[in-house]
Design a protein around this motif. Structure first.
Motif, mmCIF file in Angstrom:
data_model
loop_
_atom_site.group_PDB
_atom_site.id
_atom_site.type_symbol
_atom_site.label_atom_id
_atom_site.label_comp_id
_atom_site.label_asym_id
_atom_site.label_seq_id
_atom_site.Cartn_x
_atom_site.Cartn_y
_atom_site.Cartn_z
ATOM 1 N N TYR A 112 0.812 -1.218 0.000
ATOM 2 C CA TYR A 112 0.000 0.000 0.000
ATOM 3 C C TYR A 112 0.847 1.270 0.000
ATOM 4 C CZ TYR A 112 -3.958 -2.971 1.312
ATOM 5 O OH TYR A 112 -4.935 -3.931 1.355
ATOM 6 N N THR A 113 1.937 1.287 0.769
ATOM 7 C CA THR A 113 2.687 2.536 0.974
ATOM 8 C C THR A 113 4.042 2.560 0.288
ATOM 9 O OG1 THR A 113 3.783 1.736 2.985
ATOM 10 C CG2 THR A 113 1.623 2.826 3.247
ATOM 11 N N GLY A 114 4.607 1.400 -0.009
ATOM 12 C CA GLY A 114 5.935 1.343 -0.589
ATOM 13 C C GLY A 114 7.045 1.306 0.450
ATOM 14 N N LEU A 115 6.694 1.420 1.728
ATOM 15 C CA LEU A 115 7.706 1.367 2.782
ATOM 16 C C LEU A 115 8.082 -0.088 3.057
ATOM 17 C CD1 LEU A 115 6.246 3.990 5.273
ATOM 18 C CD2 LEU A 115 8.247 4.252 3.809
ATOM 19 N N THR A 116 9.361 -0.347 3.159
ATOM 20 C CA THR A 116 9.834 -1.711 3.361
ATOM 21 C C THR A 116 9.474 -2.214 4.757
ATOM 22 O OG1 THR A 116 11.981 -0.907 4.101
ATOM 23 C CG2 THR A 116 11.746 -1.424 1.747
ATOM 24 N N PRO A 117 9.377 -3.543 4.913
ATOM 25 C CA PRO A 117 9.022 -4.104 6.220
ATOM 26 C C PRO A 117 9.959 -3.689 7.355
ATOM 27 C CG PRO A 117 8.760 -5.767 4.540
ATOM 28 C CD PRO A 117 9.408 -4.574 3.880
ATOM 29 N N ASN A 118 11.244 -3.556 7.076
ATOM 30 C CA ASN A 118 12.156 -3.176 8.154
ATOM 31 C C ASN A 118 11.883 -1.747 8.644
ATOM 32 O OD1 ASN A 118 13.207 -2.397 5.634
ATOM 33 N ND2 ASN A 118 15.303 -2.351 6.393
ATOM 34 N N SER B 88 -2.375 4.348 1.795
ATOM 35 C CA SER B 88 -1.479 5.151 0.970
ATOM 36 C C SER B 88 -0.376 5.737 1.845
ATOM 37 C CB SER B 88 -2.236 6.282 0.264
ATOM 38 O OG SER B 88 -2.616 7.259 1.200
ATOM 39 N N LEU B 89 0.712 6.122 1.204
ATOM 40 C CA LEU B 89 1.834 6.693 1.939
ATOM 41 C C LEU B 89 1.444 8.009 2.607
ATOM 42 C CD1 LEU B 89 4.771 6.476 2.764
ATOM 43 C CD2 LEU B 89 5.404 7.592 0.627
ATOM 44 N N SER B 90 0.676 8.830 1.929
ATOM 45 C CA SER B 90 0.290 10.122 2.518
ATOM 46 C C SER B 90 -0.561 9.940 3.766
ATOM 47 C CB SER B 90 -0.425 11.000 1.489
ATOM 48 O OG SER B 90 -1.612 10.390 1.058
ATOM 49 N N LYS B 91 -1.504 8.997 3.731
ATOM 50 C CA LYS B 91 -2.312 8.737 4.932
ATOM 51 C C LYS B 91 -1.459 8.145 6.056
ATOM 52 C CE LYS B 91 -6.686 8.282 2.565
ATOM 53 N NZ LYS B 91 -7.847 7.445 2.265
ATOM 54 N N PHE B 92 -0.516 7.321 5.680
ATOM 55 C CA PHE B 92 0.374 6.729 6.673
ATOM 56 C C PHE B 92 1.207 7.808 7.357
ATOM 57 C CE2 PHE B 92 4.496 4.871 7.837
ATOM 58 C CZ PHE B 92 4.086 3.848 8.661
#
Length: 117
Positions: A22-28, A109-113
């Motif tokens: 959803y956001t593109g942020l990696t699990p770590n 989404s990244l913006s909501k995150f």
């Protein structure tokens, strides 16, 4: 203090992977955020009574999991749970990530995150 190879539970790992989709942020990166959100919320690992298994398939070294927060994470764990052995510190870290991911896992989404944190 924390062992070199670390992993989370399968369910926590799945939530981290969905958040990445959803956001593109990696699990770590999201695991680091989840850990500190959990600590800030007042969650505390209860110790040996916790039966959740760290059975995920994503086994990474602690430098990859923790990055620049390595020393801060280890010092936080030592402050909260002084005197544990390395395996218990790992379980405490995993329990905090599991607790913290529950507050951020539903962002689409990244913006909501970013706005949420």
């Amino acid at each position: 203090m924390l062992p070199n190879r670390m992993q989370l539970s399968r369910t926590t790992e799945d939530q981290l992977k969905k958040l990445k989709a959803y956001t593109g942020l990696t699990p770590n990166v999201t695991a680091r955020i989840a850990f500190f959100r959990s600590v800030e919320s007042g969650f505390r690992y209860k110790g040996m009574g916790d039966t959740k298994k760290n059975d995920g398939s994503l086994v990474l070294d602690k430098i990859t999991w923790l990055g620049d927060t390595l020393h801060l994470t280890e010092l936080t764990l030592k402050m909260l749970y002084n005197g544990m052995d390395n395996r218990e510190y790992l379980k405490a870290w995993a329990a905090h990530v599991d607790d913290g991911i529950s507050s951020i896992r539903n962002h689409k989404s990244l913006s909501k995150f970013v706005n949420a944190i």
